[in-house]
Design an enzyme around this catalytic site. Structure first.
Site, PDB file in Angstrom:
ATOM      1  CG  ASP A 167      -1.755  -1.251   1.237  1.00  0.00           C
ATOM      2  OD1 ASP A 167      -1.902  -2.010   0.485  1.00  0.00           O
ATOM      3  OD2 ASP A 167      -2.192  -1.497   2.546  1.00  0.00           O
ATOM      4  CG  ASP A 188      -2.944  -4.687  -3.317  1.00  0.00           C
ATOM      5  OD1 ASP A 188      -3.309  -5.315  -4.470  1.00  0.00           O
ATOM      6  OD2 ASP A 188      -3.645  -5.524  -2.292  1.00  0.00           O
ATOM      7  NE  ARG A 244      -4.545  -7.676  -4.582  1.00  0.00           N
ATOM      8  CZ  ARG A 244      -4.264  -8.494  -3.947  1.00  0.00           C
ATOM      9  NH1 ARG A 244      -4.705  -9.847  -3.923  1.00  0.00           N
ATOM     10  NH2 ARG A 244      -3.737  -8.002  -2.551  1.00  0.00           N
ATOM     11  CD1 TRP A 246     -10.829  -2.464  -1.679  1.00  0.00           C
ATOM     12  CD2 TRP A 246      -9.390  -0.743  -1.730  1.00  0.00           C
ATOM     13  NE1 TRP A 246     -10.860  -1.894  -0.460  1.00  0.00           N
ATOM     14  CE2 TRP A 246     -10.085  -0.940  -0.412  1.00  0.00           C
ATOM     15  CE3 TRP A 246      -8.576   0.300  -2.005  1.00  0.00           C
ATOM     16  CZ2 TRP A 246      -9.533  -0.026   0.479  1.00  0.00           C
ATOM     17  CZ3 TRP A 246      -8.159   0.997  -1.201  1.00  0.00           C
ATOM     18  CH2 TRP A 246      -8.667   0.934   0.056  1.00  0.00           C
TER      19      TRP A 246
END
Length: 348
Positions: A167, A188, A244, A246
């Site tokens: 993140d 991510d 991907r 969220w």
């Protein structure tokens, strides 16, 4: 979200100003009624750990900006490693935080926990600009560790390095522009629900196993949000997917991007929820390199035509032409007295 970077010296100011006008970069401004009347002049505040500036710490300089600020403020950070957890409050718009070279002006902190609490730097204000900074969360690979959170509208970053593992960049909300930035992470590492354009940015994956570059959070087809990556490159080690979802309506487009072999052949992942395959919008347009081979991509991604790609190749999605503006060419002290002026020689 479960996720699996003393007095002012005239001579020095002139050197900085020459650099600024030669960059020919844009920065963020506001289109509201509170927009500063003079867009060419900024209050200059210097941060220098040696004690030769107005403040020793970056947060102290930000704190010195008045609430509901209506003037451009340029905080010039001298080279050094600043071990601080920085917050730019929502009631302090129009701040620019600038180093002179990202590799030499480093903001570092070590924190983990919820993504909204862990950032090394959190930008909550509108009309913020970051320039030539490294923003790093040094926590490591064992948990969520945001380097930069951007939650204000009309924010722009130029020549910055944003570094963490999980993140890294929480591109949370608002319209944002990233130009020639380096963004590093494994899981991510660009996430959130901003409407953001990443132009000529270098994305570097450090995924230990299978990683993901993006996790965009758009949850409704009515939201005009999403990430566009235009003209940059992707490098790294290990293997990763481009993104991907969220949010169920996650939207990410890569255009004219070099992709190294770090990109897995399938390209994208539905995060274990096949229902999102019909609602997420993941697109690629004229990308190149070994990772751009689309022969084994997931069947639900979008191979964009010229027509399909056109809306993503400009600043239209972020409304950038209405709020991006040139760097100021005049600077003054907080007292209002002029400390140096240098007009750009025909540059805007």
């Amino acid at each position: 979200m479960h996720m699996g970077a003393p007095s002012f010296m005239i001579y020095a100011s002139v050197i900085l100003l020459v650099k600024l006008v030669s960059d020919n970069l844009l920065m963020a401004s506001s289109s509201s009624t509170s927009t500063p009347m003079d867009m060419s002049t900024a209050i200059l505040i210097r941060v220098d750990q040696s004690g030769m500036g107005d403040y020793d710490k970056i947060q102290d300089a930000i704190n010195a900006v008045p609430s509901n600020n209506s003037e451009l403020v340029f905080i010039w950070v001298k080279p050094g490693v600043y071990r601080e957890k920085i917050v730019v409050p929502a009631d302090k718009p129009f701040i620019t935080l600038s180093g002179t070279e990202a590799s030499k002006t480093i903001i570092a902190w070590n924190d983990t926990g919820e993504i909204y609490d862990s950032p090394t730097m959190a930008v909550l204000a509108s009309d913020f600009v970051g320039r030539y900074l490294t923003i790093q969360n040094t926590y490591g690979t064992s948990g969520k560790a945001v380097a930069l959170r951007v939650s204000g509208d009309r924010a722009a970053f130029y020549g910055c390095a944003i570094v963490s593992y999980q993140d890294t960049l929480l591109d949370d909300a608002g319209r944002h522009y990233y130009s020639s930035c380096y963004i590093e992470g494994g899981v991510d590492f660009i996430c959130g629900n901003g409407a953001s354009l990443f132009e000529r940015c270098h994305l570097h994956s450090t995924a230990e196993n299978e990683g993901a570059i993006t996790a965009q959070q758009r949850s409704s087809p009515l939201e005009n949000t999403g990430f566009t990556f235009l003209g940059g490159k992707i490098t790294g080690a290990g293997s990763t997917v481009l993104g991907r979802p969220w949010g169920s309506y996650s939207r990410v487009v890569f255009a004219l991007t070099y992709m190294s072999s770090v990109i897995l052949p399938e390209g994208w992942n539905d995060w274990g929820d096949p229902r999102k395959q019909s609602t997420a919008y993941f697109g690629e347009y004229k990308c190149y390199g070994p990772g751009a081979n689309r022969s084994n991509r997931v069947k639900w991604y979008h191979s964009l035509s010229n027509h399909d790609a056109a809306p993503f190749l400009t600043k239209t999605m972020i409304g950038g032409r209405a709020w991006l503006r040139p760097v100021p060419t005049h600077f003054k002290q907080q007292t209002g007295s002029t400390i140096s002026t240098l007009k750009a020689q025909g540059k805007t």
